[in-house]
Design a protein around this motif. Structure first.
Motif, PDB file in Angstrom:
ATOM      1  N   ALA A   1       0.836  -1.205   0.000  1.00  0.00           N
ATOM      2  CA  ALA A   1       0.000   0.000   0.000  1.00  0.00           C
ATOM      3  C   ALA A   1       0.869   1.252   0.000  1.00  0.00           C
ATOM      4  O   ALA A   1       0.571   2.244  -0.683  1.00  0.00           O
ATOM      5  N   GLY A   2       1.970   1.211   0.752  1.00  0.00           N
ATOM      6  CA  GLY A   2       2.901   2.337   0.774  1.00  0.00           C
ATOM      7  C   GLY A   2       3.568   2.551  -0.578  1.00  0.00           C
ATOM      8  O   GLY A   2       3.729   3.690  -1.036  1.00  0.00           O
ATOM      9  N   ILE A   3       3.929   1.459  -1.223  1.00  0.00           N
ATOM     10  CA  ILE A   3       4.542   1.567  -2.552  1.00  0.00           C
ATOM     11  C   ILE A   3       3.557   2.175  -3.539  1.00  0.00           C
ATOM     12  O   ILE A   3       3.908   3.053  -4.339  1.00  0.00           O
ATOM     13  N   ARG A   4       2.303   1.743  -3.490  1.00  0.00           N
ATOM     14  CA  ARG A   4       1.294   2.296  -4.402  1.00  0.00           C
ATOM     15  C   ARG A   4       1.054   3.780  -4.125  1.00  0.00           C
ATOM     16  O   ARG A   4       0.834   4.555  -5.062  1.00  0.00           O
ATOM     17  N   SER A   5       1.100   4.164  -2.865  1.00  0.00           N
ATOM     18  CA  SER A   5       0.941   5.585  -2.532  1.00  0.00           C
ATOM     19  C   SER A   5       2.064   6.406  -3.163  1.00  0.00           C
ATOM     20  O   SER A   5       1.834   7.503  -3.681  1.00  0.00           O
ATOM     21  N   MET A   6       3.281   5.860  -3.120  1.00  0.00           N
ATOM     22  CA  MET A   6       4.420   6.563  -3.707  1.00  0.00           C
ATOM     23  C   MET A   6       4.340   6.562  -5.239  1.00  0.00           C
ATOM     24  O   MET A   6       4.789   7.505  -5.899  1.00  0.00           O
TER      25      MET A   6
ATOM     26  N   ILE B   1       2.057   9.444  -6.444  1.00  0.00           N
ATOM     27  CA  ILE B   1       2.610  10.809  -6.437  1.00  0.00           C
ATOM     28  C   ILE B   1       3.887  10.899  -7.278  1.00  0.00           C
ATOM     29  O   ILE B   1       4.597  11.897  -7.229  1.00  0.00           O
ATOM     30  N   GLY B   2       4.171   9.832  -8.025  1.00  0.00           N
ATOM     31  CA  GLY B   2       5.283   9.866  -8.957  1.00  0.00           C
ATOM     32  C   GLY B   2       6.655   9.636  -8.365  1.00  0.00           C
ATOM     33  O   GLY B   2       7.671   9.893  -9.025  1.00  0.00           O
ATOM     34  N   GLU B   3       6.728   9.116  -7.129  1.00  0.00           N
ATOM     35  CA  GLU B   3       8.024   8.892  -6.483  1.00  0.00           C
ATOM     36  C   GLU B   3       8.589   7.495  -6.753  1.00  0.00           C
ATOM     37  O   GLU B   3       9.773   7.255  -6.540  1.00  0.00           O
ATOM     38  N   ILE B   4       7.742   6.581  -7.190  1.00  0.00           N
ATOM     39  CA  ILE B   4       8.176   5.236  -7.567  1.00  0.00           C
ATOM     40  C   ILE B   4       7.630   4.970  -8.969  1.00  0.00           C
ATOM     41  O   ILE B   4       6.468   5.295  -9.259  1.00  0.00           O
ATOM     42  N   ARG B   5       8.443   4.389  -9.809  1.00  0.00           N
ATOM     43  CA  ARG B   5       8.034   4.178 -11.196  1.00  0.00           C
ATOM     44  C   ARG B   5       6.761   3.323 -11.269  1.00  0.00           C
ATOM     45  O   ARG B   5       6.641   2.312 -10.558  1.00  0.00           O
TER      46      ARG B   5
ATOM     47  N   ARG C   1       4.999  -7.574  -5.545  1.00  0.00           N
ATOM     48  CA  ARG C   1       6.257  -8.309  -5.645  1.00  0.00           C
ATOM     49  C   ARG C   1       7.397  -7.540  -4.974  1.00  0.00           C
ATOM     50  O   ARG C   1       8.246  -8.123  -4.286  1.00  0.00           O
ATOM     51  N   ALA C   2       7.415  -6.224  -5.153  1.00  0.00           N
ATOM     52  CA  ALA C   2       8.452  -5.407  -4.517  1.00  0.00           C
ATOM     53  C   ALA C   2       8.319  -5.461  -2.998  1.00  0.00           C
ATOM     54  O   ALA C   2       9.324  -5.537  -2.280  1.00  0.00           O
ATOM     55  N   ALA C   3       7.076  -5.429  -2.501  1.00  0.00           N
ATOM     56  CA  ALA C   3       6.856  -5.533  -1.053  1.00  0.00           C
ATOM     57  C   ALA C   3       7.310  -6.886  -0.537  1.00  0.00           C
ATOM     58  O   ALA C   3       7.904  -6.993   0.541  1.00  0.00           O
ATOM     59  N   ALA C   4       7.035  -7.940  -1.321  1.00  0.00           N
ATOM     60  CA  ALA C   4       7.460  -9.286  -0.921  1.00  0.00           C
ATOM     61  C   ALA C   4       8.974  -9.382  -0.840  1.00  0.00           C
ATOM     62  O   ALA C   4       9.529  -9.976   0.096  1.00  0.00           O
TER      63      ALA C   4
ATOM     64  N   LEU D   1      17.052  -3.255   4.846  1.00  0.00           N
ATOM     65  CA  LEU D   1      16.142  -2.113   4.829  1.00  0.00           C
ATOM     66  C   LEU D   1      16.699  -0.979   3.975  1.00  0.00           C
ATOM     67  O   LEU D   1      15.981  -0.401   3.141  1.00  0.00           O
ATOM     68  N   ASP D   2      17.965  -0.653   4.163  1.00  0.00           N
ATOM     69  CA  ASP D   2      18.579   0.458   3.427  1.00  0.00           C
ATOM     70  C   ASP D   2      18.565   0.203   1.926  1.00  0.00           C
ATOM     71  O   ASP D   2      18.167   1.067   1.132  1.00  0.00           O
ATOM     72  N   GLU D   3      18.996  -0.991   1.538  1.00  0.00           N
ATOM     73  CA  GLU D   3      19.073  -1.304   0.111  1.00  0.00           C
ATOM     74  C   GLU D   3      17.677  -1.484  -0.490  1.00  0.00           C
ATOM     75  O   GLU D   3      17.434  -1.127  -1.641  1.00  0.00           O
ATOM     76  N   GLY D   4      16.748  -2.024   0.294  1.00  0.00           N
ATOM     77  CA  GLY D   4      15.390  -2.203  -0.196  1.00  0.00           C
ATOM     78  C   GLY D   4      14.704  -0.884  -0.485  1.00  0.00           C
ATOM     79  O   GLY D   4      14.046  -0.715  -1.525  1.00  0.00           O
ATOM     80  N   ILE D   5      14.844   0.073   0.419  1.00  0.00           N
ATOM     81  CA  ILE D   5      14.236   1.392   0.216  1.00  0.00           C
ATOM     82  C   ILE D   5      14.926   2.114  -0.932  1.00  0.00           C
ATOM     83  O   ILE D   5      14.266   2.743  -1.778  1.00  0.00           O
ATOM     84  N   ALA D   6      16.246   2.011  -0.992  1.00  0.00           N
ATOM     85  CA  ALA D   6      16.981   2.649  -2.081  1.00  0.00           C
ATOM     86  C   ALA D   6      16.569   2.069  -3.430  1.00  0.00           C
ATOM     87  O   ALA D   6      16.456   2.798  -4.428  1.00  0.00           O
ATOM     88  N   HIS D   7      16.327   0.773  -3.484  1.00  0.00           N
ATOM     89  CA  HIS D   7      15.890   0.137  -4.735  1.00  0.00           C
ATOM     90  C   HIS D   7      14.538   0.681  -5.172  1.00  0.00           C
ATOM     91  O   HIS D   7      14.306   0.875  -6.382  1.00  0.00           O
ATOM     92  N   LEU D   8      13.665   0.945  -4.232  1.00  0.00           N
ATOM     93  CA  LEU D   8      12.334   1.449  -4.580  1.00  0.00           C
ATOM     94  C   LEU D   8      12.396   2.844  -5.196  1.00  0.00           C
ATOM     95  O   LEU D   8      11.698   3.133  -6.172  1.00  0.00           O
ATOM     96  N   GLY D   9      13.198   3.711  -4.608  1.00  0.00           N
ATOM     97  CA  GLY D   9      13.161   5.117  -5.018  1.00  0.00           C
ATOM     98  C   GLY D   9      14.395   5.676  -5.643  1.00  0.00           C
ATOM     99  O   GLY D   9      14.409   6.840  -6.068  1.00  0.00           O
ATOM    100  N   GLY D  10      15.464   4.881  -5.701  1.00  0.00           N
ATOM    101  CA  GLY D  10      16.684   5.371  -6.322  1.00  0.00           C
ATOM    102  C   GLY D  10      17.268   6.571  -5.598  1.00  0.00           C
ATOM    103  O   GLY D  10      17.219   6.668  -4.361  1.00  0.00           O
TER     104      GLY D  10
END
Length: 209
Positions: free
Chosen positions: A137-142, A145-149, A156-159, A185-194
């Motif tokens: 749900a957090g990924i979809r919210s981002m 607003i255009g913060e995640i492609r 799958r990304a959440a999994a 956590l650090d690498e996972g969040i960085a992967h989501l948003g670059g």
């Protein structure tokens, strides 16, 4: 079994008391007599609410501790609407396990439910499902607003993020080393948003010399 309000409160008191016993002395030393003493309940009361005895009580403790895993991440987990919020959630997860230490009551309770393996798997599955759902749900919210492609598969990304977190947790519980959980956590969040996610990360305290 339909419980009265008083019955619900009594059952909850027994579960919470058993959880505290496990936290203080470990599941291997857990005795129903100790739970009864801590919760001021009789043997007949305990078996009224838990006719399956210790295994059934442990299963309820596992459900209780699983709910705490999610509750302890709130409100951050339910409000992943900015990169600041994601990093605050990350810090809360790390702080939770650091404060808890190597003795995870949920892991201990589940590992001892050998006689109710299917039920234990159900509890673990419910926890993972809730956790993954809120991350997605957090990924979809981002994405909104255009913060995640937009083409990223949120579920799958959440999994993947949750798998990394759980792997880090298991290494921490085994070795006492927090580095793997923090890296996941650090690498996972960085992967989501670059770069945008990395730039939003608050500065970390300098390591002690």
């Amino acid at each position: 079994m339909q419980l009265t309000r008083k019955g619900v409160e009594t059952k909850r008191r027994i579960v919470e008391g058993a959880a505290l016993e496990i936290r203080s002395q470990g599941v291997f030393s857990l005795r129903l007599e100790d739970v009864m003493g801590r919760t001021s309940t009789s043997k007949s009361q305990l078996f009224h609410y838990f006719p399956g005895g210790k295994d059934e009580l442990l299963l309820e403790v596992a459900r209780y501790e699983a709910a705490r895993v999610i509750d302890d991440q709130q409100p951050e987990l339910g409000s992943l609407v900015s990169w600041t919020a994601w990093w605050e959630w990350r810090d809360k997860v790390v702080a939770r396990y650091r404060a808890q230490g190597g003795d995870c009551p949920l892991h201990v309770a589940l590992s001892q439910l050998r006689a109710t393996t299917d039920a234990a798997q159900t509890v673990a599955g419910e926890l993972i499902g809730q956790w993954q759902s809120q991350l997605a749900a957090g990924i979809r919210s981002m994405q909104d607003i255009g913060e995640i492609r937009p083409e990223l598969d949120a579920d799958r990304a959440a999994a993947a993020l949750l798998a990394g977190v759980q792997g880090g947790v298991m290494i921490f519980l085994t070795t006492g080393v927090m580095d793997h959980l923090e890296a996941a956590l650090d690498e996972g969040i960085a992967h989501l948003g670059g770069a945008a996610a990395v730039e939003a990360r608050p500065p970390r305290p300098a390591a002690a010399a």
